[in-house]
Structures are given as structure tokens and as C-alpha cells.
Design an enzyme around this catalytic site. Structure first.
Site, mmCIF file in Angstrom:
data_model
loop_
_atom_site.group_PDB
_atom_site.id
_atom_site.type_symbol
_atom_site.label_atom_id
_atom_site.label_comp_id
_atom_site.label_asym_id
_atom_site.label_seq_id
_atom_site.Cartn_x
_atom_site.Cartn_y
_atom_site.Cartn_z
ATOM 1 N N CYS A 138 0.918 -1.229 -0.085
ATOM 2 C CA CYS A 138 -0.578 -0.051 0.110
ATOM 3 C C CYS A 138 0.927 1.539 -0.498
ATOM 4 C CB CYS A 138 -1.008 0.360 1.538
ATOM 5 S SG CYS A 138 -2.081 -1.007 0.879
ATOM 6 N N ALA A 139 2.118 1.102 0.506
ATOM 7 C CA ALA A 139 3.079 2.258 0.558
ATOM 8 C C ALA A 139 3.447 2.692 -1.381
ATOM 9 C CB ALA A 139 3.788 2.157 1.432
#
Length: 349
Positions: A138-139
Site C-alpha cells: 500500500c505504500a
């Protein structure tokens, strides 16, 4: 560095949250009492619909690693081409003018990587630099964009195409009624985003100026988020400690990332956050001290698309830009590690 354009893409199949809930009840409801306890997550996730790469019936069938990854390759290539073409057109940049291709994706395995697979169809130069990135989860939307900006900064006039594609839904595992799998089924959607960046000042100023970025990796947190590599596919790791962890530690991370650019957190007009889930958004608002309800575009993207992993924060950025950009912003996302990635953006002068 100038952000010249931003484009997004989603697959055509829409899964309303009510259908996702019914699907999981049909498959898990008779096999475990755990579903009865976790069923409210579908109602409380803040999601109305998401887009997925296959019809709902596909997820009811058994699929092994090979078949899942083949779906990933087909869908990811199509999403890459769609959003990349839109971003290049919006920037007025031809494919053969791109000097470097940065690609972020963690929901499948592509070797050769995605940008190589589509290069001939897209018309990229054979000498374009390729930077495929795996493992950011997700980063990756923030971390990948920051890497693309650093590449652009190295050579005046250099043009970078950054694309992030995630097909989270193919990791939904209805063979294993674990809490993490049920939660993933309530949250995951599929999507892609693309950005064109160029070093120096763009004609017309572009849509944003990209500043410095940074990361914070917390020790002894590997079990908070990530993938288990299993048969018959990737197994999601979601720890219930994520929201309280953010409440306790996110402000510290933001302060450290901002300090690298000589900016104080209170000088940032708008935080643009990856909306990992409804509880995550609340935790971010509390930790960042922005007030409940301030992350309104984050809630809207979560409502309309679910958690698409890395591209999601760029869907939020797109809405912020369309609504009218504040003077100074920070993109924020969290991912496996456990890590926070931040990147400063400002309104073009």
C-alpha cells in the site's frame, strides 16, 4: 520536479458491497462461526462498491498460483496501458519521449516486468530506463512516485512515467476462512494510476510541484502487514493493531519526513492519505490532528473503489487536484515493513 499529469483506471466489473457480503456468507457462513462475528465489517468498511478484474463467480472457484498469476498479468497489462496512455496524452508527451519507466506492483509476479511486457504496444523507446519495484504494498503509490521524482531530478528535462497497478482481488482466498481473508474480501478492489514527471519547470506549471520525500520503517513490525506466500496463492497479513499503531506513531513519522525538507507539520495545508479502511482513516485524523471528517476525499475514494493498495492514494490526489489544490500538501501511505512513506507536493506557481 513538475508533475505534468495524473490518470487512473479501473477494471470494468463492479462489485457492490452487498454482493460481496452475500458471496462470502454463501461460502463461509456454513463453514465457520467466525463469519457471524466478522460480518459487520462489510457494513462498517465505508465501501459501497469496488471494481474487480473478474466476475464474482470466478472467486467462488478454486484457483492455483499459476492461474491466479495469469489473471494478474492479463489484467495488470491492460490497466497499465489504459492509465499510462491517458497520463501521457494529458501531459502532451509521446511514448517515445519517456526517458525512464518506474513501475510499482506487488499483487503478482511479472518477469519480464510489466513495462517490458507492454513496451512494444505502447511505443516506448528501447533505451528507456526501467525501474520495476515489488514489495512496497500500500505504500507503493507514494514510495514509487518519490523514486520517480528522484530519477527526474538527476537530469534536466528528463521525463519519467510512473505507473502503479494492483489487482488485490485475485488474492482473495475463499478456501481459507481466516479473519484476515474475510476482512480482505470486505476491503479489496483493483485499480491503477499513472503520473508523468519532468525535471525543471513545466510549461504552464504542470499540475503540481514535487518536493522531497522520506520513509519511516519501524523495527520489529514485520507481522503487521504483508503477504504470506502459500498454496494456492498469496495470503494477506492484516494485524488488528494497525489503527492504534497509527494513532501512537504516525505523527512522529510525519514530523521526521517533513523535517528533511525543512517543513514543520503545521505548515502542511492538506495531508493526502492512503485510505486503507474506515478505522485507518479515523486513526490518521486523530494522529495528524486534522479533525474528524477532514479526510473527506479519502472516504469518498474508499466508498467508490475500496482499498486498491498502492494506486489508492493517487485516486485521492486526483480528487484533491480537481477540487482545488491547497498551497502545500503531503502524500502519505503505509505499507509492509511496517513503513510510512511521505512526499511533499505544492501548488505550481
Amino acid at each position: 520536479m513538475s508533475l505534468l499529469s495524473l490518470a487512473t483506471a479501473v477494471p470494468g466489473t463492479i462489485l457492490p458491497q452487498t454482493e460481496a457480503k452475500a458471496l462470502v456468507r454463501r461460502l463461509f457462513g456454513t463453514r465457520t462461526s467466525r463469519f457471524d462475528r466478522l460480518e459487520p465489517v462489510f457494513d462498517n468498511a465505508g465501501i459501497v462498491k469496488r471494481h474487480i478484474v473478474r466476475p464474482p463467480a470466478w472467486y467462488e472457484q478454486d484457483h492455483g498460483w499459476r492461474e491466479r498469476n495469469q489473471v494478474y498479468l492479463e489484467a495488470a497489462e491492460a490497466l497499465y496501458e489504459e492509465c499510462a496512455a491517458k497520463a501521457l496524452a494529458a501531459a502532451g508527451v509521446a511514448p517515445d519521449e519517456v526517458d525512464a519507466l518506474v513501475t510499482v506492483s506487488t499483487t503478482g509476479i511479472a518477469t519480464p516486468s510489466l513495462e517490458a511486457r507492454v513496451a512494444g504496444r505502447m511505443g516506448f523507446r528501447s533505451d528507456a530506463e526501467r525501474v520495476p519495484i515489488f514489495g512496497l504494498g500500500c505504500a507503493g503509490g507514494v514510495g514509487g512516485l518519490a523514486i520517480a521524482a528522484r530519477l527526474a531530478a538527476g537530469v534536466p528535462g528528463k521525463t519519467i512515467l510512473f505507473v502503479t497497478v494492483e489487482t488485490c482481488s485475485i488474492s482473495i482466498r475463499l478456501d481459507k476462512p481466516s479473519k484476515a481473508n474475510i476482512v480482505a474480501t470486505a476491503l479489496f478492489g483493483d485499480g491503477a494510476a499513472a503520473c508523468v514527471l519532468r525535471s525543471g519547470t513545466a510549461p504552464g506549471g504542470g499540475i503540481a510541484t514535487v518536493g522531497a520525500g522520506g520513509e519511516m520503517l519501524w523495527p520489529e513490525t514485520l507481522g503487521i502487514m504483508g503477504w504470506d506466500v502459500e498454496d494456492p496463492g498469496l495470503g494477506v497479513i492484516f494485524d488488528r493493531s494497525i489503527p492504534p499503531f497509527l494513532e501512537q506513531h504516525m505523527a512522529e513519522a510525519v514530523g521526521a519526513i517533513a523535517a528533511k525538507s525543512g517543513v514543520a507539520p503545521d505548515e502542511i495545508d492538506r495531508f493526502i492519505c492512503h485510505p486503507g479502511g474506515a478505522k485507518v482513516i479515523i486513526a490518521l485524523e486523530q494522529s495528524l490532528g486534522v479533525g474528524q471528517g477532514a479526510l473527506d476525499h479519502e472516504r469518498e475514494v474508499l466508498r467508490d473503489y475500496g482499498n486498491m493498495s498502492a494506486p489508492t492514494v493517487l485516486f485521492v490526489l486526483d480528487r484533491v487536484i480537481r477540487a482545488g489544490m491547497p498551497e502545500r500538501m503531503m502524500l502519505l501511505a503505509l505499507g509492509p515493513g511496517f513503513t510510512a512513506s511521505g512526499l511533499l507536493l505544492s501548488r505550481p506557481q
